[in-house]
Scaffold this motif. Structure first.
Motif, short mmCIF file in Angstrom:
data_model
loop_
_atom_site.label_atom_id
_atom_site.label_comp_id
_atom_site.label_asym_id
_atom_site.label_seq_id
_atom_site.Cartn_x
_atom_site.Cartn_y
_atom_site.Cartn_z
N SER A 124 36.23 55.50 36.06
CA SER A 124 37.34 54.67 36.41
C SER A 124 38.78 55.11 35.95
CB SER A 124 37.09 53.25 36.38
OG SER A 124 38.30 52.35 36.66
N LYS A 125 39.86 54.95 36.45
CA LYS A 125 41.09 55.22 35.90
C LYS A 125 41.68 53.80 35.21
CE LYS A 125 43.67 54.38 39.97
NZ LYS A 125 44.75 54.90 40.98
N PHE A 126 40.95 52.89 35.54
CA PHE A 126 41.23 51.34 34.62
C PHE A 126 40.98 51.38 33.44
CE2 PHE A 126 41.43 51.04 39.54
CZ PHE A 126 42.89 50.82 39.56
N LYS A 127 41.63 50.64 32.59
CA LYS A 127 40.76 50.21 31.41
C LYS A 127 40.52 48.73 31.19
CE LYS A 127 43.87 53.23 28.92
NZ LYS A 127 44.93 53.58 29.23
N SER A 128 39.57 48.31 30.73
CA SER A 128 39.09 47.11 30.48
C SER A 128 40.34 46.29 30.32
CB SER A 128 37.95 46.95 29.76
OG SER A 128 37.30 45.26 29.56
N GLY A 129 40.42 45.12 30.86
CA GLY A 129 41.54 44.23 30.43
C GLY A 129 42.86 44.63 31.54
N ASP A 130 42.94 45.53 32.21
CA ASP A 130 44.02 46.00 33.11
C ASP A 130 44.14 44.82 34.23
OD1 ASP A 130 44.57 48.14 31.80
OD2 ASP A 130 43.83 49.31 33.56
N THR A 131 45.20 44.39 34.76
CA THR A 131 45.24 43.32 35.69
C THR A 131 46.15 43.86 36.98
OG1 THR A 131 47.60 42.60 34.73
CG2 THR A 131 45.53 41.59 33.73
N ARG A 132 45.93 42.98 37.93
CA ARG A 132 46.64 43.21 39.19
C ARG A 132 46.72 41.80 39.93
NH1 ARG A 132 43.08 47.26 42.88
NH2 ARG A 132 43.83 48.68 41.53
N SER A 133 47.72 41.75 40.73
CA SER A 133 47.85 40.62 41.58
C SER A 133 47.47 40.72 43.04
CB SER A 133 49.31 40.10 41.61
OG SER A 133 49.53 39.70 40.35
N THR A 134 46.74 39.91 43.59
CA THR A 134 46.37 39.67 44.90
C THR A 134 47.67 39.20 46.05
OG1 THR A 134 45.62 37.16 45.00
CG2 THR A 134 43.92 39.08 44.45
N ARG A 135 47.50 39.42 47.06
CA ARG A 135 48.68 39.09 48.03
C ARG A 135 48.86 37.78 47.92
NH1 ARG A 135 46.59 42.89 52.67
NH2 ARG A 135 47.54 44.90 51.99
N SER A 136 47.59 36.76 47.66
CA SER A 136 47.68 35.42 47.85
C SER A 136 48.16 35.01 46.42
CB SER A 136 46.44 34.73 48.13
OG SER A 136 45.38 35.34 47.26
N GLY A 137 48.62 35.75 45.31
CA GLY A 137 48.83 35.23 43.98
C GLY A 137 48.05 35.08 42.91
N TYR A 138 46.93 35.42 42.99
CA TYR A 138 45.95 35.28 41.98
C TYR A 138 46.04 36.77 41.30
CZ TYR A 138 43.88 31.24 44.37
OH TYR A 138 43.69 30.01 45.00
N THR A 139 45.66 36.21 40.04
CA THR A 139 45.61 37.58 39.01
C THR A 139 44.27 37.95 38.94
OG1 THR A 139 47.37 36.72 37.65
CG2 THR A 139 46.09 38.47 36.66
N LEU A 140 43.82 39.28 39.33
CA LEU A 140 42.45 39.88 38.81
C LEU A 140 42.46 40.62 37.67
CD1 LEU A 140 41.73 41.38 42.44
CD2 LEU A 140 40.68 39.39 41.42
N VAL A 141 41.61 40.57 37.05
CA VAL A 141 41.49 41.53 35.59
C VAL A 141 40.00 42.40 35.80
CG1 VAL A 141 40.75 41.26 33.18
CG2 VAL A 141 41.91 39.61 34.37
N TYR A 142 40.26 43.66 35.19
CA TYR A 142 39.39 44.66 35.45
C TYR A 142 38.39 44.31 34.29
CZ TYR A 142 37.04 49.06 35.69
OH TYR A 142 36.12 50.06 35.67
#
Length: 124
Positions: free
Chosen positions: A11-29
């Protein structure tokens, strides 16, 4: 939100990386987190915070944002509810939860008002 599955080792993501969903929630890798096994490597931050605080979350538990701000994931702003109570809580916030009989009465009253106002436009 659907997140593309990644091979855990590449994965190109590191543990703890975040992104937002279209509905406004935050996801954490967090691929190694116990909640990640249920949903892949990305988990909702608010569920992770409650789980990490020591509360044993079940898959059917809902985590409610008390102030209705989906980005405010402080533990003091989060409350665990079952689906029924969570739905009722949001119904009360919108101006009142109704029983099925009350809801039916509201629908009938609305239909009568429409027919009274526009009855001449409907053929017999």
């Amino acid at each position: 939100m659907r997140v593309k599955p990644h091979n855990r080792g590449t994965s190109k993501f590191k543990s703890g990386d975040t992104r937002s969903t279209r509905s406004g929630y935050t996801l954490v890798y967090a691929p190694e987190h116990p909640l990640a096994a249920r949903r892949g490597s990305w988990i909702y931050e608010h569920r992770k915070i409650v789980y990490d605080s020591g509360f044993p979350l079940e898959p059917m538990d809902h985590v409610h944002h008390i102030n209705r701000n989906k980005a405010d994931n402080k533990l003091a702003n989060l409350r665990v509810l079952n689906a029924s109570i969570h739905q009722r809580t949001h119904g009360l916030e919108r101006g009142g939860w109704q029983t099925p009989v009350q809801r039916l009465a509201t629908i009938v009253a609305c239909a009568r008002a429409v027919l009274k106002a526009h009855g001449d436009r409907f053929p017999e």
